[in-house]
Write a protein that holds these residues in place. Sequence first.
Motif, PDB file in Angstrom:
ATOM      1  N   ASN A  26      12.245   6.313  -0.162  1.00  0.00           N
ATOM      2  CA  ASN A  26      11.439   5.204  -0.183  1.00  0.00           C
ATOM      3  C   ASN A  26      12.418   3.929  -0.248  1.00  0.00           C
ATOM      4  O   ASN A  26      11.548   2.997  -0.326  1.00  0.00           O
ATOM      5  CB  ASN A  26      10.538   5.364  -1.292  1.00  0.00           C
ATOM      6  N   GLU A  52       2.416   1.753  -3.550  1.00  0.00           N
ATOM      7  CA  GLU A  52       1.422   2.083  -4.423  1.00  0.00           C
ATOM      8  C   GLU A  52       1.206   3.693  -4.082  1.00  0.00           C
ATOM      9  O   GLU A  52       0.831   4.500  -5.124  1.00  0.00           O
ATOM     10  CB  GLU A  52       0.352   1.260  -4.372  1.00  0.00           C
ATOM     11  N   ALA A  53       1.184   3.999  -3.045  1.00  0.00           N
ATOM     12  CA  ALA A  53       0.543   5.436  -2.772  1.00  0.00           C
ATOM     13  C   ALA A  53       1.762   6.345  -3.028  1.00  0.00           C
ATOM     14  O   ALA A  53       1.415   7.456  -3.606  1.00  0.00           O
ATOM     15  CB  ALA A  53       0.414   5.790  -1.230  1.00  0.00           C
ATOM     16  N   VAL A  54       2.995   5.964  -2.967  1.00  0.00           N
ATOM     17  CA  VAL A  54       3.917   6.738  -3.528  1.00  0.00           C
ATOM     18  C   VAL A  54       3.879   6.978  -4.994  1.00  0.00           C
ATOM     19  O   VAL A  54       4.029   8.343  -5.832  1.00  0.00           O
ATOM     20  CB  VAL A  54       5.630   6.008  -3.222  1.00  0.00           C
ATOM     21  N   TRP A  55       3.458   5.996  -5.706  1.00  0.00           N
ATOM     22  CA  TRP A  55       3.503   6.038  -7.424  1.00  0.00           C
ATOM     23  C   TRP A  55       2.261   6.818  -7.688  1.00  0.00           C
ATOM     24  O   TRP A  55       2.099   7.547  -8.610  1.00  0.00           O
ATOM     25  CB  TRP A  55       3.412   4.584  -7.762  1.00  0.00           C
ATOM     26  N   LYS A  56       1.059   6.517  -6.731  1.00  0.00           N
ATOM     27  CA  LYS A  56      -0.157   7.428  -7.218  1.00  0.00           C
ATOM     28  C   LYS A  56      -0.148   9.078  -7.059  1.00  0.00           C
ATOM     29  O   LYS A  56      -0.774   9.595  -7.421  1.00  0.00           O
ATOM     30  CB  LYS A  56      -1.251   6.924  -6.232  1.00  0.00           C
ATOM     31  N   GLY A  57       0.628   9.276  -5.781  1.00  0.00           N
ATOM     32  CA  GLY A  57       0.693  10.551  -5.740  1.00  0.00           C
ATOM     33  C   GLY A  57       1.968  11.358  -6.100  1.00  0.00           C
ATOM     34  O   GLY A  57       1.961  12.569  -5.818  1.00  0.00           O
ATOM     35  N   ARG A  58       2.858  10.774  -6.930  1.00  0.00           N
ATOM     36  CA  ARG A  58       3.757  11.613  -7.558  1.00  0.00           C
ATOM     37  C   ARG A  58       3.415  12.359  -8.873  1.00  0.00           C
ATOM     38  O   ARG A  58       2.427  11.537  -9.761  1.00  0.00           O
ATOM     39  CB  ARG A  58       5.332  10.767  -7.791  1.00  0.00           C
ATOM     40  N   GLU A  59       3.997  13.364  -8.968  1.00  0.00           N
ATOM     41  CA  GLU A  59       3.554  13.965 -10.584  1.00  0.00           C
ATOM     42  C   GLU A  59       4.683  13.658 -11.598  1.00  0.00           C
ATOM     43  O   GLU A  59       5.687  14.344 -11.279  1.00  0.00           O
ATOM     44  CB  GLU A  59       3.415  15.508 -10.410  1.00  0.00           C
ATOM     45  N   GLU A  83       1.030  -1.050  -0.080  1.00  0.00           N
ATOM     46  CA  GLU A  83       0.001   0.091   0.025  1.00  0.00           C
ATOM     47  C   GLU A  83       0.919   1.179  -0.139  1.00  0.00           C
ATOM     48  O   GLU A  83       0.552   2.345  -0.581  1.00  0.00           O
ATOM     49  CB  GLU A  83      -1.031  -0.057   1.313  1.00  0.00           C
TER      50      GLU A  83
END
Length: 104
Positions: A85, A19-26, A16
Amino acid sequence: MYLAMNRFAVKKGQEEAFEAVWKGRETRLHELDGFKTFHLLKGPEAEDGQTVLYASHTIWNSKDDFLAWTKSEQFRDAHKNAGSNKDLYAGPPKFEGFEAVSGA
């Protein structure tokens, strides 16, 4: 067409957070010439029972377009916090690049 892929061994229990790192990065990928698409894929638990496999991949018009991305300001911005990370991974990502030889 060129497909650039990174494979990750993520420590079990950290899925989780990863995945949050990837979903939150621009990534700003859409700003680059030749960029087509991006996907983050979740695979199976690895045979070691300690990690879960993931792959990120981008599709580009050409290898040259991908290489231009790796030298861009957008690339530096997208990767500026990557070292913070490290505790999520069981080792460094493994890069693989592929040039299309056939397709529909």
